[in-house]
Design an enzyme around this catalytic site. Structure first.
Site, PDB file in Angstrom:
ATOM      1  N   SER A 187      -3.939   1.886  -9.616  1.00 30.01           N
ATOM      2  CA  SER A 187      -2.989   2.325 -10.639  1.00 30.01           C
ATOM      3  C   SER A 187      -3.434   3.558 -11.422  1.00 30.01           C
ATOM      4  O   SER A 187      -2.602   4.237 -12.011  1.00 30.01           O
ATOM      5  CB  SER A 187      -2.700   1.169 -11.593  1.00 30.01           C
ATOM      6  N   HIS A 215       2.001  -1.271  -7.401  1.00 30.26           N
ATOM      7  CA  HIS A 215       2.364   0.141  -7.269  1.00 30.26           C
ATOM      8  C   HIS A 215       2.722   0.529  -5.834  1.00 30.26           C
ATOM      9  O   HIS A 215       3.030   1.682  -5.566  1.00 30.26           O
ATOM     10  CB  HIS A 215       1.244   1.044  -7.789  1.00 30.26           C
ATOM     11  N   LYS A 246       8.503  -2.527 -11.672  1.00 30.57           N
ATOM     12  CA  LYS A 246       8.257  -1.094 -11.514  1.00 30.57           C
ATOM     13  C   LYS A 246       9.358  -0.497 -10.640  1.00 30.57           C
ATOM     14  O   LYS A 246      10.446  -0.252 -11.149  1.00 30.57           O
ATOM     15  CB  LYS A 246       6.847  -0.879 -10.981  1.00 30.57           C
TER      16      LYS A 246
HETATM   17  C1  LIG Z   1       1.672  -3.171 -13.499  1.00 29.54           C
HETATM   18  C2  LIG Z   1       0.758  -4.001 -12.670  1.00 29.54           C
HETATM   19  C3  LIG Z   1       0.805  -5.389 -12.719  1.00 29.54           C
HETATM   20  C4  LIG Z   1       1.695  -6.107 -13.675  1.00 29.54           C
HETATM   21  O1  LIG Z   1       3.017  -6.116 -13.250  1.00 29.54           O
HETATM   22  P1  LIG Z   1       4.184  -6.389 -14.313  1.00 29.54           P
HETATM   23  O2  LIG Z   1       5.322  -6.802 -13.459  1.00 29.54           O
HETATM   24  O3  LIG Z   1       4.381  -5.133 -15.071  1.00 29.54           O
HETATM   25  O4  LIG Z   1       3.704  -7.511 -15.184  1.00 29.54           O
HETATM   26  C5  LIG Z   1      -0.023  -6.104 -11.886  1.00 29.54           C
HETATM   27  N1  LIG Z   1      -0.882  -5.487 -11.044  1.00 29.54           N
HETATM   28  C6  LIG Z   1      -0.964  -4.149 -10.974  1.00 29.54           C
HETATM   29  C7  LIG Z   1      -1.913  -3.516 -10.007  1.00 29.54           C
HETATM   30  C8  LIG Z   1      -0.167  -3.364 -11.790  1.00 29.54           C
HETATM   31  O5  LIG Z   1      -0.254  -2.019 -11.739  1.00 29.54           O
END
Ligand SMILES: *Cc1c(COP(=O)(O)O)cnc(C)c1O
Length: 395
Positions: A187, A215, A246
């Site tokens: 990320s 991601h 996302k």
């Molecule tokens: C953003 C993210 C999450 C969390 O996901 P949400 O649906 O926003 O709670 C989990 N793992 C990774 C690698 C992320 O980047």
């Protein structure tokens, strides 16, 4: 109010401020998009994970509104207590098809899916082996479980270092189960995990793999099905996590795998057991988002065309994008103070992109983190590129 407690809060916040770790969110005054109104100013937004522009897509909006008319707003209870609606069920079936797995279980967030799944699948006889750059929600999920996992005990491998991973696998053969866990797309750096090598090592040493595709969802693989699809590793990854928050544009997370895994998590995944289900409108909006992803190649094409343009344009201007391979595009600055000045200068120029500094990333590796998306027009990105050029003059 307890004075001692309030004083502790105040002092702890002051401490964050002196360490430059204090955060206040900006106020968004318009729907998600390439250009937004924020704190009273119109800016190009390079800090959203709305990769495919689905957060404000007309079909997704329509489906959410129709579901409110049909179902009302709240689910009312935990699914196994209050009953699970047909729309929740349909979403899981659609996701299972999309991911080409036996079964999917949806949680209310990706973070929640990690904290629900990881502790449920390990015991005190087990070990979890992690990449050092894994996401905070993986780390928290791992901490909630009974398995051994600590870096100080040698269970964390250097970022994407397959020799290191193999060494750990060789040294941990006494444990009952061994789970290797990695982000699919990292990320902060936007690089892709070497999943084929990880899966081969897991098979060689009788371990199993969990990949967090937060991601990678909507970004990599067939129609955005994630890194297992990207690398054609169907059937070889026991646990896949995806986010619905996302690229899919709404909210939620899921675990994809075997029917046995789903059954186990229904019985042992604590956020599933003890936290209320998504509103039906969320599930309905997500089904509409999947419809778009499976029938309209345009958002994903635009996401990658914009990504390519953005990386090449930055490089042509002499910026260092740190070898990122996905829409997540860090722009290297180095010095922590400079990165923060850079962020402010970009804001003045009408671009919203955040600096990422120590301790989120290593000291001296401060960067501006940018994410082009399908929601950006060519004009948005050209505008942002000029802003980067002018901001550089000022730091
Ligand atoms: C953003 C993210 C999450 C969390 O996901 P949400 O649906 O926003 O709670 C989990 N793992 C990774 C690698 C992320 O980047």
């Amino acid at each position: 109010m307890n004075q001692g407690f309030q004083a502790w809060l105040g002092a702890s916040l002051d401490d964050l401020k002196t360490k430059n770790l204090y955060k206040t969110p900006r106020i968004l005054e318009s729907p998600a998009g390439g250009r937004v109104r924020m704190n009273g100013k119109e800016v190009v937004n390079l800090s959203s994970n709305n990769y495919l522009g689905l957060a404000n897509h007309p079909k997704v909006r329509e489906a959410a509104v129709a579901a409110v008319e049909r179902w009302g707003v709240g689910a009312g209870a935990v699914r196994w207590i209050g009953g699970t609606t047909t729309v929740h069920d349909e979403l899981e079936q659609r996701l299972a098809q999309f991911k080409n797995v036996e079964a999917v279980l949806v949680f209310t967030g990706g973070f929640t899916a990690n904290s629900g799944c990881i502790p449920a699948v390990v015991t005190a006889e087990d070990v979890i082996i992690s990449d050092e750059l894994n996401h905070a929600s993986i780390i928290d999920g791992v901490r909630l479980g009974a398995a051994r996992y600590k870096k100080s005990d040698g269970f964390v491998y250097a970022h994407k270092d397959m020799d290191h991973l193999e060494r750990i696998l060789r040294e941990t053969q006494g444990f009952q189960k061994r789970m290797i866990i990695t982000d699919g797309v990292f990320s902060m750096d936007g690089d892709i995990a070497p999943l084929p090598a990880i899966v081969e090592l897991a098979e060689k040493y009788d371990a199993f793999v969990m990949v967090d595709d937060a991601h990678a969802s909507g970004v990599l693989g067939k129609n955005g099905a994630g890194s297992t699809s990207h690398f054609n590793l169907y059937g070889r990854v026991d646990i896949q996590l995806g986010t619905l928050s996302k690229a899919l544009g709404v909210i939620g997370g899921y675990i994809a795998g075997s029917g046995l895994l789903k059954d186990w998590l229904i019985n042992r995944g604590r956020p599933y057991l003890f936290s209320t289900a998504h509103p039906p409108m969320v599930a309905a909006a997500l089904i509409a988002a999947l419809d778009v992803m499976e029938t309209d190649p345009e958002p994903m094409r635009r996401l990658w065309a914009n990504t390519k343009w953005w990386k090449e344009a930055l490089a042509a201007e002499g910026f260092d994008t740190m070898g990122s391979e996905t829409p997540i595009t860090p722009v290297f600055v180095g010095d922590e103070g400079k990165a923060q000045t850079f962020e402010r200068a970009l804001w003045d120029e009408g671009v919203y992109a955040l600096s990422i500094v120590y301790p989120t990333v290593a000291l001296g590796k401060a960067r501006i983190r940018t994410m082009p998306s399908a929601a950006h027009t060519e004009e948005d990105l050209a505008f942002a590129l000029e802003a980067f050029g002018r901001a550089r003059e000022r730091v």
